[in-house]
Design an enzyme around this catalytic site. Structure first.
Site, PDB file in Angstrom:
ATOM      1  N   LYS A  83       0.859  -1.185   0.000  1.00 23.23           N
ATOM      2  CA  LYS A  83       0.000   0.000   0.000  1.00 23.23           C
ATOM      3  C   LYS A  83       0.892   1.231   0.000  1.00 23.23           C
ATOM      4  O   LYS A  83       2.021   1.200   0.517  1.00 23.23           O
ATOM      5  CB  LYS A  83      -0.898   0.032   1.243  1.00 23.23           C
ATOM      6  N   GLY A 180     -21.192   5.868   4.216  1.00 29.16           N
ATOM      7  CA  GLY A 180     -20.361   6.310   3.112  1.00 29.16           C
ATOM      8  C   GLY A 180     -21.046   6.053   1.787  1.00 29.16           C
ATOM      9  O   GLY A 180     -21.412   4.919   1.480  1.00 29.16           O
ATOM     10  N   GLY A 182     -19.877   7.742  -1.288  1.00 30.63           N
ATOM     11  CA  GLY A 182     -19.106   8.453  -2.297  1.00 30.63           C
ATOM     12  C   GLY A 182     -18.791   7.606  -3.511  1.00 30.63           C
ATOM     13  O   GLY A 182     -19.115   7.973  -4.640  1.00 30.63           O
ATOM     14  N   TYR A 186     -21.910   4.143  -2.857  1.00 23.51           N
ATOM     15  CA  TYR A 186     -22.867   4.626  -3.857  1.00 23.51           C
ATOM     16  C   TYR A 186     -23.324   3.481  -4.758  1.00 23.51           C
ATOM     17  O   TYR A 186     -24.524   3.282  -4.984  1.00 23.51           O
ATOM     18  CB  TYR A 186     -22.209   5.735  -4.672  1.00 23.51           C
TER      19      TYR A 186
END
Length: 366
Positions: A83, A180, A182, A186
């Site tokens: 990451k 959430g 976004g 979504y």
């Protein structure tokens, strides 16, 4: 939490490599963590966040990269976990030079790490990265935005959880709360509303979000989805709570508030600590481990490395359903929390593949 240095984190979380990088010209400042490469090169997205301290950024990249190792292993992919976190204000630092600088850094790792988009970075940003390195996936014209596929994987994780808890995988008659809305949240809401292969849909959906643009979008597109304040999302009396924002939200403060039967969503590192998996188990709340439930995006971009075929990628994403049922079975048989069962499942694959002594293969090309 006690003050810890990079080597302390590496020893505790068993990491191979942590690299800090900085570019004065563009302001690029970040950390890449490579957790484990036993199965293959480390793959994990680049997250851009305005961290308050460098230690906060380090802990985040450490936890996220380890999660990617487990995610790849449990998904049967020949990848390790890595990451990158970039430290900065997303509204101020982004530019072509900024992301091309990131691309040059990724290239310097010589294929040990492959990046992709993540929180506050996009496929467009990765296009700049790709100008400097081939070690990037999730590009426009290939697998593209992973959010719809990540959400699709979470849908199959939810179906498996419903099957385990209620005996049916159908969404009909079930209620949901989504934290959430976004990106992945979504698309997950869209699937829960019936935009899925089975055409079944939830009885009721609640959502919360801190971005006003996303709130207004949801209210405009789906007025029947009920908005609640962020602090109210945990105590809703629903069948399934879907965390689709940042991690660490299942903790000592929130667990007592939960009235749901299932926790399953797209957020990484949903549990603040591993002990919180036991706390959910004691409360008879079924938990779909985040690195299993949200593995659809990784599975999708992995196919890009092989030559992208969307149908093949989605077929592999659907396997999350059976994989999660197997992990639930292990949890029950061993009387352990589901998150520990999933970690054991992943670590066993890593161990098996690491210890394989293959027969001789002639790799010379004719």
């Amino acid at each position: 939490m006690k003050k810890m240095k990079p080597f302390d984190f590496m020893e505790e979380f068993d990491h191979e490599q942590i690299v800090y990088f900085y570019d004065k010209t563009t302001g690029l400042k970040g950390i890449t963590a490579i957790h484990n490469t036993d199965l293959g090169p480390a793959l994990g997205g680049t997250r851009l966040w305005n961290y308050e301290t460098e230690e906060e950024a380090l802990l985040d990249v450490i936890r996220l990269s380890r999660g990617m190792t487990y995610k790849a292993a449990v998904s049967g992919l020949n990848l390790g976990g890595g990451k990158t976190v970039l430290i900065g204000d997303p509204s101020k630092v982004k530019s072509e030079g900024y992301f091309r600088g990131l691309g040059r850094f990724v290239e310097s790792l010589n294929g040990r790490y492959i990046t992709a988009e993540d929180v506050n970075t996009s496929t467009g940003d990765m296009g700049y990265v790709a100008m400097e390195t081939n070690h990037v996936v999730g590009l426009n014209g290939k697998s593209g935005n992973p959010s719809p596929i990540t959400a699709l994987g979470a849908l199959y994780a939810i179906r498996a959880s419903l099957k385990e808890k209620f005996g049916t995988s159908s969404l009909e008659g079930k209620t949901f709360s989504v934290q959430g809305a976004g990106q992945t949240g979504y698309y997950l809401i869209k699937y829960l509303l019936g935009e899925n292969e089975e055409k079944d849909k939830a009885k009721k959906i609640y959502f919360t979000e801190i971005n006003e643009t996303y709130i207004e979008r949801m209210k405009k597109e789906h007025p029947d989805v009920v908005f609640v304040k962020p602090e109210e999302i945990y105590s809703l009396d629903v069948d399934v709570f879907c965390p689709c924002a940042l991690g660490g939200i299942i903790n000592n403060d929130t667990i007592p508030q939960l009235k749901c039967s299932i926790v399953a969503g797209t957020a990484n590192n949903t549990l603040k600590e591993e002990k919180h998996g036991d706390a959910l188990k004691k409360k008879n709340i079924l938990y779909a481990p985040d690195f299993v439930a949200n593995s659809g995006g990784l599975i999708n971009v992995y196919h890009e490395l092989k030559g992208y075929n969307k149908e093949a990628a989605i077929a592999d994403v659907k396997k999350i359903y059976d994989r999660l049922l197997e992990i639930f079975k292990i949890s029950k048989e061993k009387d352990i929390s589901v998150n520990i069962a999933a970690i054991n499942f992943a670590e066993e694959r890593i161990k098996q593949m690491k210890n394989i002594k293959p027969s001789y293969l002639n790799t010379k090309k004719n």
